[in-house]
Design an enzyme around this catalytic site. Structure first.
Site, short mmCIF file in Angstrom:
data_model
loop_
_atom_site.label_atom_id
_atom_site.label_comp_id
_atom_site.label_asym_id
_atom_site.label_seq_id
_atom_site.Cartn_x
_atom_site.Cartn_y
_atom_site.Cartn_z
N GLU A 93 -12.51 79.49 67.21
CA GLU A 93 -12.47 78.37 67.96
C GLU A 93 -11.24 77.39 67.38
O GLU A 93 -10.81 76.93 68.15
CB GLU A 93 -14.08 77.67 67.84
CG GLU A 93 -14.10 76.51 68.86
CD GLU A 93 -15.13 75.57 68.46
OE1 GLU A 93 -16.21 76.00 67.88
OE2 GLU A 93 -15.34 74.37 69.14
N ASP A 99 -20.70 66.61 70.74
CA ASP A 99 -20.94 67.24 69.50
C ASP A 99 -19.75 67.02 68.43
O ASP A 99 -18.60 67.37 68.92
CB ASP A 99 -21.18 68.78 69.51
CG ASP A 99 -22.43 69.04 69.80
OD1 ASP A 99 -23.44 68.71 69.39
OD2 ASP A 99 -22.57 69.77 71.00
N ASP A 122 -16.34 63.53 74.32
CA ASP A 122 -17.16 65.02 74.07
C ASP A 122 -18.41 64.54 73.40
O ASP A 122 -18.57 63.23 72.97
CB ASP A 122 -16.29 65.50 73.09
CG ASP A 122 -16.85 66.72 72.43
OD1 ASP A 122 -17.53 67.45 72.86
OD2 ASP A 122 -16.50 66.63 71.24
P1 TMP Z 1 -18.26 70.59 72.31
O1 TMP Z 1 -18.34 69.69 71.13
O2 TMP Z 1 -16.83 70.69 72.51
O3 TMP Z 1 -18.89 70.19 73.51
O4 TMP Z 1 -18.65 71.82 71.84
C1 TMP Z 1 -19.83 72.29 71.40
C2 TMP Z 1 -19.78 72.75 69.83
O5 TMP Z 1 -20.90 73.67 69.60
C3 TMP Z 1 -18.57 73.74 69.53
O6 TMP Z 1 -17.91 73.19 68.49
C4 TMP Z 1 -19.19 75.14 69.04
C5 TMP Z 1 -20.57 74.89 68.64
N1 TMP Z 1 -21.59 75.85 68.89
C6 TMP Z 1 -22.54 75.99 68.05
O7 TMP Z 1 -22.49 75.26 67.25
N2 TMP Z 1 -23.41 77.23 68.29
C7 TMP Z 1 -23.32 77.81 69.21
O8 TMP Z 1 -24.16 78.69 69.39
C8 TMP Z 1 -22.36 77.59 70.30
C9 TMP Z 1 -22.32 78.44 71.43
C10 TMP Z 1 -21.40 76.71 70.06
MG MG Z 2 -16.88 68.42 69.81
#
Ligand code: TMP
Ligand code: MG
Length: 278
Positions: free
Chosen positions: A74, A29, A27
């Site tokens: 989430e 973020d 992953d």
């Molecule tokens: P990931 O780490 O699983 O790829 O997910 C991306 C992260 O982005 C998730 O924890 C939620 C976050 N997010 C934001 O911070 N701002 C936003 O506008 C959106 C749609 C997601």
């Molecule tokens: Mg993440």
């Protein structure tokens, strides 16, 4: 670790099968990037855009309202995936619609990233460089913004050719103005085969039967679903937020759980051990 013997066993098998059999799926973020620094939260790839000067004050407020409403959903351990999925689609769709109204320029992305407070986890250089030197494919599967995360890795000078990214990519018009996001939409809980256009990437890697998976969310556990042949899989989870509440579930699902650890030290140690010839 819930079961240290099991972890020891997987790491030995990964080492025994050799570096030629290894691939890493991660992953982005809050897994490769830091969750916090100096008591402050670090931005996700979406937040980098939200916080940038190119977004109007009204736009910023609306994006923050969405975050405050949907983020607790989430990470809520008491809601099922079935409940969460449609709400995540709603969050991503609303956020992408708002961003698409902001006239963001393709040419501004590098500067937006440069001015942001994003940081990769400590030890990122060793992580990216070890994988590159040993020809280990790194698949970054992200529900964040592809253009932004690629730029972060590029600016850190670690965007090596062994990296493949699947994420939400921006769609710019002929004048380089953001008009939307390309499909399919990837959110926290559909990081699996359904959004990989085809499983061609994993088919090419069918000999890479050892997997190290890195994530920070329960949704990251399905990132390896498209892998055709899995012999050894080691799942490492970063538990960043609401640690006490989530510990039990994380320990059930991830082989190793790293609590409030802003480094890639454990991962680097395992890789170093795997790469050392004995
Ligand atoms: P990931 O780490 O699983 O790829 O997910 C991306 C992260 O982005 C998730 O924890 C939620 C976050 N997010 C934001 O911070 N701002 C936003 O506008 C959106 C749609 C997601
Ligand atoms: Mg993440």
């Amino acid at each position: 670790m819930k079961n240290p013997d099991h972890v020891r066993g997987i790491i030995s098998s990964i080492k025994k099968d050799g570096v030629n059999k290894l691939q890493v799926i991660s992953d982005f973020d809050m897994t490769l990037s830091r969750f916090g620094w100096n008591g402050r939260r670090c931005p996700t790839s979406h937040n980098i855009l939200d916080n940038s000067q190119v977004i109007t004050e009204e736009g910023k407020k609306q994006l923050k309202d969405l975050l405050h409403y949907y983020y607790p959903i989430e990470i809520d351990p008491n809601r099922t995936l079935e409940e969460k999925c449609p709400l995540m689609v709603e969050w991503w769709t609303r956020a992408h619609d708002l961003l698409s109204q902001q006239k963001i320029l393709k040419g501004d992305i590098a500067q937006i990233v440069k001015e942001s407070e994003v940081m990769l986890r400590d030890g990122f250089n060793e992580f990216f460089d070890q994988l590159h030197k040993n020809n280990v494919p790194l698949f970054i599967f992200s529900a964040g913004v592809g253009d932004i995360l690629e730029e972060i890795i590029r600016q850190a000078n670690v965007f090596h050719p062994n990296i493949n990214v699947v994420s939400n990519y921006m769609d710019f018009d002929d004048d380089g103005i953001l008009r939307g996001f390309k499909r399919p939409l990837i959110h926290t809980y559909n990081k699996n085969n359904t959004v990989l256009n085809n499983t061609e990437y994993f088919q090419q890697l069918s000999t890479k039967t050892s997997i190290i998976l890195l994530g920070d969310s329960m949704g990251d556990l399905t990132m390896s679903d498209g892998v055709t042949n899995v012999k050894n899989i080691l799942k490492i989870g970063f538990l960043n937020d609401k640690v006490e509440e989530h510990r039990g579930k994380y320990l059930e699902s991830y082989d190793i759980v790293l609590e409030r650890d802003e480094t890639l030290d454990v991962v680097n140690g395992i890789l170093r051990y795997t790469f050392t010839e004995t």
